[in-house]
Motif scaffolding. Structure first.
Motif, PDB file in Angstrom:
ATOM      1  N   PRO A   1       0.823  -1.211   0.000  1.00 49.23           N
ATOM      2  CA  PRO A   1       0.000   0.000   0.000  1.00 49.23           C
ATOM      3  C   PRO A   1       0.855   1.258   0.000  1.00 49.23           C
ATOM      4  N   SER A   2       0.301   2.303  -0.569  1.00 45.30           N
ATOM      5  CA  SER A   2       0.996   3.588  -0.574  1.00 45.30           C
ATOM      6  C   SER A   2       1.188   4.082   0.851  1.00 45.30           C
ATOM      7  N   LEU A   3       2.378   4.594   1.143  1.00 45.91           N
ATOM      8  CA  LEU A   3       2.645   5.130   2.469  1.00 45.91           C
ATOM      9  C   LEU A   3       1.881   6.421   2.728  1.00 45.91           C
ATOM     10  N   VAL A   4       1.444   7.083   1.675  1.00 46.99           N
ATOM     11  CA  VAL A   4       0.766   8.379   1.810  1.00 46.99           C
ATOM     12  C   VAL A   4      -0.750   8.208   1.821  1.00 46.99           C
ATOM     13  N   SER A   5      -1.285   7.526   0.822  1.00 49.46           N
ATOM     14  CA  SER A   5      -2.743   7.411   0.701  1.00 49.46           C
ATOM     15  C   SER A   5      -3.298   6.114   1.250  1.00 49.46           C
ATOM     16  N   GLY A   6      -2.460   5.096   1.415  1.00 44.33           N
ATOM     17  CA  GLY A   6      -2.932   3.810   1.890  1.00 44.33           C
ATOM     18  C   GLY A   6      -3.555   2.945   0.807  1.00 44.33           C
ATOM     19  N   SER A   7      -3.681   3.467  -0.421  1.00 43.65           N
ATOM     20  CA  SER A   7      -4.265   2.705  -1.520  1.00 43.65           C
ATOM     21  C   SER A   7      -3.268   1.680  -2.049  1.00 43.65           C
ATOM     22  N   SER A   8      -3.785   0.648  -2.674  1.00 45.23           N
ATOM     23  CA  SER A   8      -2.931  -0.370  -3.261  1.00 45.23           C
ATOM     24  C   SER A   8      -2.102   0.231  -4.388  1.00 45.23           C
ATOM     25  N   THR A   9      -0.811  -0.080  -4.399  1.00 46.82           N
ATOM     26  CA  THR A   9       0.057   0.405  -5.476  1.00 46.82           C
ATOM     27  C   THR A   9      -0.413  -0.102  -6.827  1.00 46.82           C
ATOM     28  N   ARG A  10      -0.844  -1.355  -6.861  1.00 44.92           N
ATOM     29  CA  ARG A  10      -1.329  -1.929  -8.111  1.00 44.92           C
ATOM     30  C   ARG A  10      -2.522  -1.139  -8.654  1.00 44.92           C
ATOM     31  N   ASP A  11      -3.454  -0.774  -7.774  1.00 49.04           N
ATOM     32  CA  ASP A  11      -4.632  -0.021  -8.219  1.00 49.04           C
ATOM     33  C   ASP A  11      -4.248   1.380  -8.689  1.00 49.04           C
ATOM     34  N   LEU A  12      -3.301   2.009  -7.993  1.00 51.53           N
ATOM     35  CA  LEU A  12      -2.871   3.350  -8.387  1.00 51.53           C
ATOM     36  C   LEU A  12      -2.248   3.328  -9.785  1.00 51.53           C
ATOM     37  N   ILE A  13      -1.435   2.321 -10.066  1.00 52.42           N
ATOM     38  CA  ILE A  13      -0.769   2.239 -11.363  1.00 52.42           C
ATOM     39  C   ILE A  13      -1.766   1.883 -12.464  1.00 52.42           C
ATOM     40  N   LEU A  14      -2.631   0.901 -12.203  1.00 53.81           N
ATOM     41  CA  LEU A  14      -3.604   0.491 -13.218  1.00 53.81           C
ATOM     42  C   LEU A  14      -4.573   1.620 -13.564  1.00 53.81           C
TER      43      LEU A  14
ATOM     44  N   ILE B   1       8.024  10.214  -5.582  1.00 63.31           N
ATOM     45  CA  ILE B   1       9.433  10.471  -5.242  1.00 63.31           C
ATOM     46  C   ILE B   1       9.526  11.627  -4.253  1.00 63.31           C
ATOM     47  N   GLY B   2       8.736  12.672  -4.484  1.00 61.30           N
ATOM     48  CA  GLY B   2       8.767  13.824  -3.587  1.00 61.30           C
ATOM     49  C   GLY B   2       8.322  13.493  -2.181  1.00 61.30           C
ATOM     50  N   SER B   3       7.405  12.541  -2.025  1.00 61.05           N
ATOM     51  CA  SER B   3       6.897  12.183  -0.701  1.00 61.05           C
ATOM     52  C   SER B   3       7.572  10.935  -0.137  1.00 61.05           C
ATOM     53  N   ARG B   4       8.604  10.414  -0.820  1.00 60.59           N
ATOM     54  CA  ARG B   4       9.334   9.211  -0.403  1.00 60.59           C
ATOM     55  C   ARG B   4       8.369   8.030  -0.233  1.00 60.59           C
ATOM     56  N   ASP B   5       7.433   7.906  -1.141  1.00 60.11           N
ATOM     57  CA  ASP B   5       6.456   6.821  -1.087  1.00 60.11           C
ATOM     58  C   ASP B   5       7.080   5.596  -1.760  1.00 60.11           C
ATOM     59  N   PHE B   6       7.868   4.842  -0.989  1.00 58.50           N
ATOM     60  CA  PHE B   6       8.655   3.744  -1.532  1.00 58.50           C
ATOM     61  C   PHE B   6       7.837   2.715  -2.316  1.00 58.50           C
ATOM     62  N   PRO B   7       6.730   2.194  -1.774  1.00 56.51           N
ATOM     63  CA  PRO B   7       6.008   1.141  -2.509  1.00 56.51           C
ATOM     64  C   PRO B   7       5.547   1.588  -3.893  1.00 56.51           C
ATOM     65  N   VAL B   8       5.083   2.835  -4.015  1.00 55.03           N
ATOM     66  CA  VAL B   8       4.588   3.303  -5.304  1.00 55.03           C
ATOM     67  C   VAL B   8       5.742   3.459  -6.292  1.00 55.03           C
ATOM     68  N   VAL B   9       6.851   4.027  -5.854  1.00 56.97           N
ATOM     69  CA  VAL B   9       8.016   4.181  -6.730  1.00 56.97           C
ATOM     70  C   VAL B   9       8.513   2.812  -7.183  1.00 56.97           C
ATOM     71  N   GLN B  10       8.548   1.863  -6.266  1.00 53.59           N
ATOM     72  CA  GLN B  10       8.979   0.511  -6.622  1.00 53.59           C
ATOM     73  C   GLN B  10       8.031  -0.112  -7.640  1.00 53.59           C
ATOM     74  N   GLY B  11       6.738   0.051  -7.424  1.00 53.21           N
ATOM     75  CA  GLY B  11       5.767  -0.504  -8.355  1.00 53.21           C
ATOM     76  C   GLY B  11       5.898   0.083  -9.747  1.00 53.21           C
ATOM     77  N   ILE B  12       6.112   1.385  -9.827  1.00 51.71           N
ATOM     78  CA  ILE B  12       6.255   2.032 -11.134  1.00 51.71           C
ATOM     79  C   ILE B  12       7.541   1.582 -11.815  1.00 51.71           C
ATOM     80  N   ALA B  13       8.634   1.489 -11.061  1.00 54.82           N
ATOM     81  CA  ALA B  13       9.904   1.051 -11.642  1.00 54.82           C
ATOM     82  C   ALA B  13       9.787  -0.368 -12.195  1.00 54.82           C
ATOM     83  N   LEU B  14       9.133  -1.248 -11.452  1.00 59.35           N
ATOM     84  CA  LEU B  14       8.968  -2.622 -11.922  1.00 59.35           C
ATOM     85  C   LEU B  14       8.041  -2.679 -13.133  1.00 59.35           C
TER      86      LEU B  14
END
Length: 321
Positions: free
Chosen positions: A86-99, A278-291
């Motif tokens: 989940p996103s560290l900022v919004s709590g939403s699933s990284t997969r859902d944010l990307i899709l 990247i600006g908010s250091r939201d690691f899971p989302v950045v990782q999901g986008i990179a992958l």
């Protein structure tokens, strides 16, 4: 060798190439992001947060665990759920944010590829048909100038000319009316394609000039085959193979350029999500986008290899051995 066995060998060979790359991306993305200065918990809570509140959020997010344990949890979630957490900022699933934002970004990538082909092929053909002529010199000089222009600068020029002065396209964002989403993506896709076109034109022109002197072309002309048919069905097909391989090599530039150009045109795609995360250091989302981007680059390379095999049967025979 049967076709089923050839397909099986090709699949195993592809997996043998792809899996180490993806594993390297997973490890690199996870550990490199955690070396970046900045505390996600501190940024979420603000500068006035107490140390106790920051420590509690660290525990809640699992950031207090050893790196190896965080990596184990991350890898397990990725393999079982296809998600980086989940996103560290919004709590939403990284997969859902990307899709949610993927269709917009993929639309820019697809249009950029289309524009790159529509620009490269006619210009390279026009230059190769009359070497050292006026058109040939122009085709060689103009792309050389384009190589020195950053992608974001090309995007700004397109906005000034076609959006501000001419009013043909929106300045930014993605419209919601009939046909507006496609219209909104044309300028961003054109900016990305123009950054890809110069090396493609050079490659295709050089290959066409090499193929046109081949013996089989002389034979075709002696058989009184129409010149247009010789160029489009034989010379272009033979010269396109190295250029297609070059395009697959530049897949990372294509996808990375799309993420950057979204910021220029204020398009809420994966690129905008990446910069915000990247600006908010939201690691899971950045990782999901990179992958996700790594997977797209690999898929483009596989598709290009398959297309090369269709255009040149010799590659299929070579892979069968």
């Amino acid at each position: 060798m049967s076709s089923v066995r050839r397909i099986g060998l090709a699949t195993l060979r592809t997996l043998g190439t792809v899996l180490p790359v993806m594993l390297g991306v997973v490890v690199g993305v996870f550990f490199l992001l955690r070396l970046v200065p900045g505390d996600p918990a501190q940024m979420i809570l603000g500068e006035r947060a107490t140390p106790q509140a920051v420590a509690a959020l660290h525990e809640q997010l699992g950031l207090d665990l050893p790196l190896w344990q965080q990596f184990g949890d991350f890898l397990g979630r990725l393999l079982t759920q296809g998600d980086t957490g989940p996103s560290l900022v919004s709590g939403s699933s990284t997969r859902d944010l990307i899709l949610e934002r993927a269709p917009t970004s993929l639309g820019i990538v697809a249009l950029a590829l289309l524009f790159a082909v529509l620009i490269t092929v006619p210009l390279a053909l026009a230059a190769a048909r009359r070497p050292n002529g006026t058109i040939d010199h122009a085709v060689r000089v103009i792309p050389a100038i384009g190589l020195g222009m950053p992608m974001f600068w090309i995007g700004l020029l397109l906005i000034i000319v076609f959006a501000v002065h001419l009013g043909w396209f929106p300045v930014g964002g993605v419209g919601t009316g009939a046909g507006e989403p496609l219209r909104s993506l044309i300028l961003p896709a054109l900016a990305v394609s123009l950054s890809l076109v110069p090396p493609l034109i050079r490659s295709l022109r050089a290959q066409l000039l090499e193929v046109v002197t081949a013996d089989f072309v002389t034979t075709l002309r002696a058989a009184r085959i129409p010149e247009l048919r010789i160029w489009t069905r034989h010379i272009l097909r033979g010269g396109a193979l190295p250029t297609l391989a070059l395009l697959s090599v530049n897949a990372a530039t294509l996808i990375g350029g799309t993420l950057v150009i979204e910021k220029v045109f204020a398009i809420n795609g994966i690129g905008m999500l990446l910069f915000t995360s990247i600006g908010s250091r939201d690691f899971p989302v950045v990782q999901g986008i990179a992958l996700t981007c790594a997977v797209l680059v690999v898929l483009v390379g596989i598709a290009a290899d398959a297309l090369l095999g269709i255009l040149d049967p010799r590659l299929r025979r070579g892979s069968a051995r």
